[in-house]
Design a protein around this motif. Structure first.
Motif, PDB file in Angstrom:
ATOM      1  N   GLU A   1      13.017   6.375 -10.474  1.00 21.04           N
ATOM      2  CA  GLU A   1      12.980   7.779 -10.068  1.00 21.04           C
ATOM      3  C   GLU A   1      12.602   7.914  -8.596  1.00 21.04           C
ATOM      4  OE1 GLU A   1      12.756   7.327 -14.298  1.00 21.04           O
ATOM      5  OE2 GLU A   1      11.443   6.526 -12.760  1.00 21.04           O
ATOM      6  N   GLU A   2      11.627   7.129  -8.154  1.00 21.76           N
ATOM      7  CA  GLU A   2      11.235   7.163  -6.743  1.00 21.76           C
ATOM      8  C   GLU A   2      12.367   6.668  -5.859  1.00 21.76           C
ATOM      9  OE1 GLU A   2       6.620   6.250  -6.226  1.00 21.76           O
ATOM     10  OE2 GLU A   2       7.552   4.895  -7.669  1.00 21.76           O
ATOM     11  N   ALA A   3      13.080   5.662  -6.313  1.00 21.11           N
ATOM     12  CA  ALA A   3      14.219   5.140  -5.548  1.00 21.11           C
ATOM     13  C   ALA A   3      15.269   6.226  -5.352  1.00 21.11           C
ATOM     14  CB  ALA A   3      14.827   3.933  -6.256  1.00 21.11           C
ATOM     15  N   ILE A   4      15.532   6.980  -6.395  1.00 22.81           N
ATOM     16  CA  ILE A   4      16.513   8.066  -6.316  1.00 22.81           C
ATOM     17  C   ILE A   4      16.080   9.117  -5.296  1.00 22.81           C
ATOM     18  CG2 ILE A   4      17.435  10.038  -7.622  1.00 22.81           C
ATOM     19  CD1 ILE A   4      17.510   8.120 -10.069  1.00 22.81           C
ATOM     20  N   LEU A   5      14.785   9.441  -5.282  1.00 24.90           N
ATOM     21  CA  LEU A   5      14.288  10.457  -4.352  1.00 24.90           C
ATOM     22  C   LEU A   5      14.369  10.005  -2.899  1.00 24.90           C
ATOM     23  CD1 LEU A   5      11.126  11.867  -6.175  1.00 24.90           C
ATOM     24  CD2 LEU A   5      13.365  12.951  -5.934  1.00 24.90           C
ATOM     25  N   ARG A   6      14.386   8.698  -2.665  1.00 19.92           N
ATOM     26  CA  ARG A   6      14.357   8.202  -1.292  1.00 19.92           C
ATOM     27  C   ARG A   6      15.719   8.223  -0.603  1.00 19.92           C
ATOM     28  NH1 ARG A   6       9.905   3.266  -1.333  1.00 19.92           N
ATOM     29  NH2 ARG A   6       8.152   4.617  -1.899  1.00 19.92           N
TER      30      ARG A   6
ATOM     31  N   GLU B   1      11.281  -5.342  -7.322  1.00 16.15           N
ATOM     32  CA  GLU B   1      10.009  -5.982  -6.979  1.00 16.15           C
ATOM     33  C   GLU B   1       8.818  -5.314  -7.655  1.00 16.15           C
ATOM     34  OE1 GLU B   1       9.926  -5.827  -2.708  1.00 16.15           O
ATOM     35  OE2 GLU B   1      11.911  -6.739  -2.569  1.00 16.15           O
ATOM     36  N   GLY B   2       9.075  -4.220  -8.351  1.00 17.71           N
ATOM     37  CA  GLY B   2       8.006  -3.529  -9.047  1.00 17.71           C
ATOM     38  C   GLY B   2       7.158  -2.639  -8.160  1.00 17.71           C
TER      39      GLY B   2
ATOM     40  N   VAL C   1      16.679  -0.185  -4.040  1.00 19.50           N
ATOM     41  CA  VAL C   1      16.948  -0.982  -5.246  1.00 19.50           C
ATOM     42  C   VAL C   1      16.056  -2.222  -5.298  1.00 19.50           C
ATOM     43  CG1 VAL C   1      18.699  -2.378  -6.417  1.00 19.50           C
ATOM     44  CG2 VAL C   1      19.297  -0.122  -5.516  1.00 19.50           C
ATOM     45  N   ASP C   2      15.910  -2.901  -4.149  1.00 19.79           N
ATOM     46  CA  ASP C   2      15.066  -4.102  -4.124  1.00 19.79           C
ATOM     47  C   ASP C   2      13.628  -3.787  -4.491  1.00 19.79           C
ATOM     48  OD1 ASP C   2      17.198  -5.660  -3.451  1.00 19.79           O
ATOM     49  OD2 ASP C   2      16.609  -6.004  -1.364  1.00 19.79           O
ATOM     50  N   MET C   3      13.124  -2.649  -4.014  1.00 14.20           N
ATOM     51  CA  MET C   3      11.728  -2.314  -4.301  1.00 14.20           C
ATOM     52  C   MET C   3      11.508  -1.976  -5.773  1.00 14.20           C
ATOM     53  SD  MET C   3      10.190  -0.401  -0.953  1.00 14.20           S
ATOM     54  CE  MET C   3       9.706  -1.409   0.458  1.00 14.20           C
ATOM     55  N   VAL C   4      12.556  -1.485  -6.437  1.00 14.36           N
ATOM     56  CA  VAL C   4      12.462  -1.293  -7.884  1.00 14.36           C
ATOM     57  C   VAL C   4      12.364  -2.656  -8.569  1.00 14.36           C
ATOM     58  CG1 VAL C   4      13.684  -0.491  -9.941  1.00 14.36           C
ATOM     59  CG2 VAL C   4      13.644   0.930  -7.900  1.00 14.36           C
TER      60      VAL C   4
ATOM     61  N   HIS D   1       0.821  -1.205   0.000  1.00 14.76           N
ATOM     62  CA  HIS D   1       0.000   0.000   0.000  1.00 14.76           C
ATOM     63  C   HIS D   1       0.863   1.265   0.000  1.00 14.76           C
ATOM     64  CE1 HIS D   1      -3.678   2.314   0.709  1.00 14.76           C
ATOM     65  NE2 HIS D   1      -3.000   3.006   1.611  1.00 14.76           N
ATOM     66  N   TYR D   2       1.857   1.296   0.897  1.00 15.32           N
ATOM     67  CA  TYR D   2       2.696   2.491   1.033  1.00 15.32           C
ATOM     68  C   TYR D   2       3.926   2.465   0.129  1.00 15.32           C
ATOM     69  CZ  TYR D   2       0.092   4.292   5.038  1.00 15.32           C
ATOM     70  OH  TYR D   2      -0.874   4.816   5.857  1.00 15.32           O
ATOM     71  N   ARG D   3       4.260   1.291  -0.399  1.00 18.19           N
ATOM     72  CA  ARG D   3       5.412   1.129  -1.290  1.00 18.19           C
ATOM     73  C   ARG D   3       6.711   1.604  -0.640  1.00 18.19           C
ATOM     74  NH1 ARG D   3       5.422   3.809  -5.912  1.00 18.19           N
ATOM     75  NH2 ARG D   3       4.372   5.584  -4.968  1.00 18.19           N
ATOM     76  N   ASP D   4       6.833   1.305   0.652  1.00 16.82           N
ATOM     77  CA  ASP D   4       8.070   1.619   1.369  1.00 16.82           C
ATOM     78  C   ASP D   4       8.125   0.778   2.631  1.00 16.82           C
ATOM     79  OD1 ASP D   4      10.480   2.750   1.984  1.00 16.82           O
ATOM     80  OD2 ASP D   4       9.747   4.801   2.204  1.00 16.82           O
ATOM     81  N   MET D   5       9.327   0.647   3.171  1.00 13.08           N
ATOM     82  CA  MET D   5       9.493  -0.091   4.424  1.00 13.08           C
ATOM     83  C   MET D   5       8.771   0.656   5.550  1.00 13.08           C
ATOM     84  SD  MET D   5      11.511  -0.128   7.472  1.00 13.08           S
ATOM     85  CE  MET D   5      13.240   0.270   7.324  1.00 13.08           C
TER      86      MET D   5
END
Length: 957
Positions: free
Chosen positions: A377-382, A371-372, A366-369, A330-334
């Motif tokens: 771009e979101e990974a870079i912002l985090r 995993e889809g 990187v793992d969440m990228v 849902h949140y797409r983050d840890m």
């Protein structure tokens, strides 16, 4: 106009707010509302908005009109949802009152549990649950938390009383040996009864009234306590350290209590949906049986690992695992979760983005990228700048906190992160000599000067009694990746005795100390250091960064070693090579420059400079070799000459003897060189106007080295930078002389060599006359250290005495951040925008960069992208940070362009994963006339920059 809503309810699967409302409901409140909406088991409650906190302080700590009535309305709704009434002597509703800022500030603000208990309702709770011990335990917790949090009684007063009961009553009753711990759960009903009486007595002694028996009075006091905690010293300090600005305040969450302390089928836990230390995709956390939430954090008992809950209660564990998956998706983050189990029933109390180690930050992104879950771009912002710092700097091994506590000595200002340990030395010469013998040293000075750079380079770390994060010590140390702590005012340094004292503790020369540059802590002794290895995920993510950014990243480097290190970290050239730093590399060099300064005729000066020529030539050869194929910008001498001469009698006598002149002549020359305000004095290009032979020597060294390396097959791209210009006529004189010297050497060498001559824009007049100056200069490099000083009228070394007040939100709050650390975009930024626009109005292909300390600050780098610079230049160890910020600028700009009304007057960009294909910023011709624009509207006049989709090549040199 509709009345402003202050309170939002949630419960029974219905919520008035949602997860997008963090600014209004705070992170905790938004999470509770969102979890309710997606069907998770969340206790009912309501959230008082952050706007109320803001109004609370603006009105002198009074509730805004209408809040009391609105809270009472939502309390009645909560009572209806739960079927219980606050303070009911038969079956009371109990609530928790928790803080929740828009940005996570763990542990910085207050929480009160079990609110609503009174002498009457505690008996009703005991009867209803059939568990009197549980009811009394909840009451003693409430009295302690309310007394310490809402009323300011020292928590220690309550802890002493509890320890007394356990020591005198519980230990004797159970026969627990003196060397064994008595747990809270060992205390029985009778002992808790006695403890509650003791707590109420403590309350009355301190507050002069009895503990409140009116639940509404309790609730109002608890809400006030949470608001007040927003401005508590620890919370203010945390926001300052984390650079959290522009936040209105904390929300307050009033939530139905659920109880983890009802026995062996109850408990409480804190968990992360992934390992926050390594980033591994495993369920990570702790669970404490028969406990309330604060027990886990307080560490009063050892919890079990989360995996063990599967054995104790498989049904609850499976439900928790399902929720873990649902929330991550849902949140797409840890996520960082808090939960309570009450007699086998699971309740979720919090979900928020989890804090993680730097290594984990990269792996999770990187793992969440893969995993889809998120895009590249979101990974870079985090990723944050601090994540990159944590990857490369050594750290103190903190596995034994008691040893750290025992070794702590003093705290200063954390100027450069990392850790260093070594023997104390008090002067640069000793640092060099000891280091040459293989000793690891820490250079301790009241303050540092350019004369100390040799010792600073040799030292593992630097500790000074004065200065701020942009003092000489901090700037130089940062460039070398040296751990540095400054402004440690409690240091009493005695150079003659070779000691420094902190109170009664005396540290002698040769004693070991350890610096923690991340916290500013100084420790006695030689502590163990650990060096984290960059994970594979770092390399992967930074490859994405380099594909998306349009802004090039160079480095500030003065030696071949620095240049090589910076290139390893991704530097694409050198944006600032400070030639004067080379003069201090050996006794022979410093003597030669001093001989030149003391000389009173041209021939003597040339003779002294001739001694420096081979050294500088060799240095430039090493730098060109390290930067093979990449541009190198070399600044000619900048500091005033007085910085190069000794100011003590011993040093002056030694210089007189070394160069063969009288002591009186040296003294006279030093006095002649004295300047009331050296920042505004005889320095930079002004030295070359007065002493053109200095320019001749340096240009000769640069071009000779370039020719030599070209003959060896090294591709050399030299850019000669003339500092501190104020006029195009002044620059033309020096540019002409530079080309005469350079062209003669090139012609004699018989090779082809291209070079550029440009200038450093660091005086406001130069920015104002940028169109005239650009008729001469082939490139601009904004020296924002001096440009900030001269625009604001502040000395970066002296401003530390009062500048913190200008940033402190409790005081003036003039600046959001220290303008010497993060660029003043409104003022200094206006001059930069103007300088770029005027410069390119006459020279469309003008290359523009920045080489001040701001080149390594993420917010400043993003500004440089927006105004159309070609590159930024930062210290070697901040090159990866600048690369990251440059990519984030593209992502943020593209996202902003997609939002209606957010393109600041620029044409909307095409929708794509990142942005349309880049158009070069060189050759672009902005409007020739510079309008008088406000700071807010100037951004819209800035040249446009566009990013590329990930996967395309970065050809912008």
């Amino acid at each position: 106009m509709p009345k402003k809503k202050f309170v939002y309810s949630f419960g029974a699967g219905v919520a008035e707010g949602d997860g997008t409302m963090k600014e209004l409901l705070g992170g905790k409140g938004a999470g509770l509302h969102e979890m309710t909406k997606i069907g998770l088991p969340v206790p009912a409650g309501f959230t008082i908005t952050t706007e109320v906190c803001d109004l609370f302080f603006k009105s002198g700590k009074k509730w805004p009109e209408g809040l009391e009535k609105e809270v009472q309305k939502h309390l009645k709704q909560l009572e209806k949802t739960t079927g219980k009434t606050l303070g009911d002597p038969r079956d009371p509703l109990l609530v928790s009152v928790r803080s929740g800022a828009p940005v996570s500030m763990p542990g910085m603000m207050e929480t009160i549990l079990n609110l609503g208990l009174t002498d009457a309702s505690v008996e009703g709770l005991a009867a209803k649950t059939g568990n009197r011990r549980f009811a009394l335990d909840a009451y003693r917790r409430f009295i302690m938390m309310y007394g310490s949090t809402a009323m300011g009684i020292e928590r220690e007063e309550f802890d002493k009383a509890f320890d007394e009961i356990k020591a005198k009553r519980t230990r004797a009753r159970l026969g627990i040996p003196a060397d064994q711990k008595v747990n809270d759960t060992d205390v029985n009903e009778e002992e808790l009864d006695e403890l509650i009486k003791m707590f109420k007595k403590i309350y009355r002694e301190h507050i002069k009234v009895d503990f409140p028996q009116d639940p509404w009075e309790q609730l109002k006091g608890a809400i006030d306590a949470v608001f007040n905690s927003w401005m508590a010293d620890k919370a203010v300090t945390y926001r300052k350290v984390e650079k959290l600005v522009g936040i209105k305040g904390t929300a307050v969450n009033v939530v139905q209590m659920v109880f983890g302390n009802k026995g062996e089928t109850s408990g409480t836990g804190v968990c992360f949906t992934r390992d926050p230390n390594s980033g591994e995709n495993v369920f990570y956390g702790d669970y404490l049986v028969n406990a309330q939430g604060e027990d886990v954090v307080a560490g009063i008992r050892t919890p079990i690992r989360l995996a063990e809950l599967d054995k104790r209660d498989p049904k609850v564990y499976k439900q928790l695992v399902d929720i873990r998956r649902k929330l991550e998706k849902h949140y797409r983050d840890m996520q960082d979760l808090e939960f309570t189990v009450e007699e086998g029933k699971l309740y979720m109390l919090q979900c928020r983005t989890g804090k993680r180690s730097p290594i984990a930050a990269f792996r999770i992104a990187v793992d969440m990228v893969k995993e889809g879950l998120i895009s590249k771009e979101e990974a870079i912002l985090r990723i944050k700048a601090s994540d990159i710092e944590g990857i490369f700097y050594p750290m103190i091994d903190k596995s034994k906190p008691e040893e750290l506590k025992k070794a702590f000595l003093v705290q200063g200002i954390d100027a450069v992160p990392g850790a260093a340990t070594g023997k104390v030395v008090f002067n640069a010469k000793d640092a060099e000599e000891w280091a040459a013998k293989g000793e690891k040293v820490i250079l301790v000075r009241k303050e540092t000067s350019p004369e100390d750079v040799g010792g600073m380079h040799a030292a593992q770390g630097i500790l000074t009694a004065t200065g701020g994060k942009t003092s000489h010590a901090a700037v130089v140390a940062r460039g070398w990746g040296k751990t540095c702590i400054v402004g440690c005012e409690k240091l009493d340094i005695d150079y003659e005795k070779g000691i420094f004292a902190v109170g009664e503790t005396v540290i002698k020369e040769g004693d070991y100390i350890t610096l923690d540059g991340g916290t500013g802590n100084v420790y006695k002794g030689q502590l163990k250091l650990v060096k984290p290895e960059p994970p594979k995920a770092y390399t992967t993510l930074m490859s994405w960064v380099d594909k998306i950014r349009t802004l090039k990243v160079r480095t500030n480097a003065d030696t071949p070693y620095d240049a090589e290190k910076a290139r390893q970290l991704g530097a694409e050239g050198i944006g600032l090579c400070r030639t004067e730093h080379m003069f201090f590399d050996s006794e022979e060099r410093i003597l030669a420059i001093r001989e030149m300064i003391i000389a009173d005729d041209l021939e003597s000066r040339k003779k002294a400079l001739a001694k420096l020529l081979p050294f500088q030539t060799k240095d430039f050869e090493g730098i060109f070799k390290a930067m093979d194929g990449l541009p190198v910008t070399i600044r000619l001498i900048d500091p005033p000459l007085h910085e190069f001469v000794p100011h003590d009698e011993e040093g002056q006598r030694a210089l007189a003897k070394a160069v063969g002149v009288s002591f009186e002549k040296v003294v006279q020359r030093v006095e002649q060189l004295h300047e009331a305000n050296p920042m505004l004095g005889h320095r930079g290009c002004r030295l070359a106007i007065t002493y053109p032979e200095i320019l001749d020597m340096q240009v000769t060294a640069i071009i000779t080295a370039a020719c030599n390396m070209t003959k060896k097959g090294i591709k050399v791209l030299p850019e000669i930078m003339i500092p501190l210009v104020i006029d195009d006529k002044e620059l033309k004189i020096l540019e002409t002389r530079t080309r005469e010297v350079a062209d003669a050497i090139i012609a004699k060498s018989g090779i082809k060599l291209s070079y550029m001559v440009g200038t450093m824009i660091e005086v406001p007049r130069a920015a104002l006359l940028a169109d005239r100056i650009a008729t001469v200069a082939e490139f601009f490099s904004f020296g924002t250290n001096d440009l900030t000083q001269m625009t604001l009228g502040l000395s970066r070394d002296d401003a530390g005495k009062f500048l913190p007040d200008y940033v402190d939100e409790k005081k003036a709050g003039v600046f959001k951040a220290d303008p010497f650390q993060s660029l003043d975009q409104d003022g200094v930024g206006m001059l930069i925008r103007m300088g770029i626009e005027k410069g390119r109005s006459v020279r469309p292909k003008l290359k523009v960069g920045i080489c001040g300390e701001h080149g390594g600050d993420p917010a400043s780098v993003k500004f440089c992208h927006r105004v159309g610079m070609n590159y930024v230049s930062s210290s070697p160890f901040r090159v990866p940070i600048s690369r990251l910020a440059a990519a984030q600028a593209v992502v943020e700009e593209t996202a902003s362009a997609k939002k209606p009304g957010k393109n600041r007057g620029r044409p909307a960009k095409k929708a794509s994963a990142v942005a349309p294909k880049k158009t070069s910023t060189r050759g672009r011709k902005p409007a020739s006339a510079v309008r008088a624009v406000s700071a807010s509207s100037a951004a819209s006049a800035a040249p446009k920059r566009r990013g590329r989709p990930l996967g395309s090549k970065n050809k912008n040199k």
